[in-house]
Design an enzyme around this catalytic site. Structure first.
Site, PDB file in Angstrom:
ATOM      1  N   CYS A 207       6.728   0.642  -3.532  1.00 26.21           N
ATOM      2  CA  CYS A 207       5.409   1.003  -4.062  1.00 26.21           C
ATOM      3  C   CYS A 207       5.307   0.767  -5.564  1.00 26.21           C
ATOM      4  CB  CYS A 207       5.064   2.447  -3.703  1.00 26.21           C
ATOM      5  SG  CYS A 207       6.141   3.716  -4.440  1.00 26.21           S
ATOM      6  N   HIS A 260       5.181   8.560  -4.594  1.00 21.63           N
ATOM      7  CA  HIS A 260       4.456   7.358  -4.189  1.00 21.63           C
ATOM      8  C   HIS A 260       3.371   7.025  -5.209  1.00 21.63           C
ATOM      9  CE1 HIS A 260       3.298   4.250  -1.433  1.00 21.63           C
ATOM     10  NE2 HIS A 260       2.082   4.739  -1.234  1.00 21.63           N
ATOM     11  N   HIS A 272      -1.545  -0.234  -1.629  1.00 24.67           N
ATOM     12  CA  HIS A 272      -0.178   0.239  -1.866  1.00 24.67           C
ATOM     13  C   HIS A 272       0.791  -0.420  -0.889  1.00 24.67           C
ATOM     14  CE1 HIS A 272      -0.436   3.684   1.340  1.00 24.67           C
ATOM     15  NE2 HIS A 272      -1.395   2.816   1.555  1.00 24.67           N
TER      16      HIS A 272
END
Length: 306
Positions: A207, A260, A272
């Site tokens: 990510c 994240h 993402h």
């Protein structure tokens, strides 16, 4: 510390020399066979999942690293271009010594000459005086020497000359700062790319690795990991979000550790690289899991100091 330069298309940076498994072998030599490595990972039930705690990050062909120690054919390194709270001199880890090189001409050119930044997912580097070619990925960069017949002339880490298609690069000492819409368009080029823990290359991103490279392509330096990325830039509310802003998610319903990051793309959506088995995609911030774990957003506009 001694400076060296990455001499493989993608160099895996491990948490220790003992962490690579037998199936990681194709990534440990020069040249590194990244496609074969990924094929082996995908042929093993835990191939990608078990990279957690093993693979720290990745470095690209031509990038500099600092050597702070050596052991049994391995170099303990710091990656100066990847900011991390783990070490003020750069992201820490280990890489096989044979994947690094040094040539004084390249060292000098890296410091002073314009760089040819690869701006497509992949291109081909052709070495002069040889029929061999090497794949180079997005945001690989080499000192630029000129252009002839639609080809960029570049210097390689071993001090030899190579050629790249001029249409696949941007020449600049430092890339100009690009706005949020440009960053969104760049990130969308990687939709569908499989997730790779520790990945910072067009072969696979995690990510924060995806955000790191997309922002780099826009002339904006951000930290390597999500937790560090959330510490800098301008904090904005969910209502103030603009395309290109970073959105962060944390455990314990948004109150715990950040785990994240994604990029806001407009209309309540964000792009993402979610996790192993889930490729780069666009989701809605209002979806239950993301709405529950959303914790903050940051806007980077360049010239950040870490």
């Amino acid at each position: 510390m001694d400076i060296r330069f990455v001499d493989v298309t993608v160099g895996n940076v491990w948490s220790s020399p003992e962490k690579p498994r037998d199936l990681d072998a194709p990534s440990l030599f020069r040249p590194a066979d990244i496609k074969e490595w990924l094929s082996r990972l995908d042929g093993d039930e835990k191939g990608r999942i078990d990279l957690v705690g093993r693979l720290e990050t990745q470095v690209l062909y031509g990038e500099p690293v600092w050597i702070v120690g050596e052991r049994n054919g391995w170099a303990e390194i710091r990656v100066p271009e990847q900011y991390s709270h783990k070490d003020e001199s750069g992201y820490p880890g280990w890489i096989p010594l044979e994947q690094l090189t040094f040539h004084p001409d390249y060292h000098q050119a890296w410091q002073t000459e314009p760089l040819a930044y690869v701006t497509v997912p992949f291109t081909r580097l052709r070495l002069e005086g040889s029929e061999s070619e090497q794949s180079l990925g997005f945001m690989s960069k080499l000192p630029w020497l000129g252009e002839v017949d639609g080809e960029a002339i570049v210097l390689t880490p071993r001090g030899t000359v190579g050629r790249l298609p001029a249409e696949d690069i941007t020449v600049a000492r430092t890339l100009p700062t690009a706005g949020g819409e440009v960053r969104v368009a760049t990130a969308k080029r990687f939709l569908g790319l499989p997730y790779l823990w520790g990945g910072t290359s067009a072969y696979g991103f995690d990510c924060s690795g995806l955000m790191y490279r997309v922002f780099e392509s826009a002339g904006i330096r951000i930290p390597r990991d999500a937790g560090d990325q959330a510490r800098f830039g301008k904090r904005v509310t969910k209502e103030e979000l603009r395309p290109g802003d970073l959105v962060f998610f944390a455990y314990n319903e948004g109150k715990g550790e950040i785990h994240h990051v994604g990029m806001y793309v407009g209309e309540g959506n964000f792009l993402h690289s979610p996790r192993t088995g889930h490729p780069v995609r666009i989701d809605r911030l209002s979806e239950e899991n993301y709405a529950r774990e959303f914790c903050l957003a940051r806007r980077y506009q360049g010239n950040e100091t870490f």
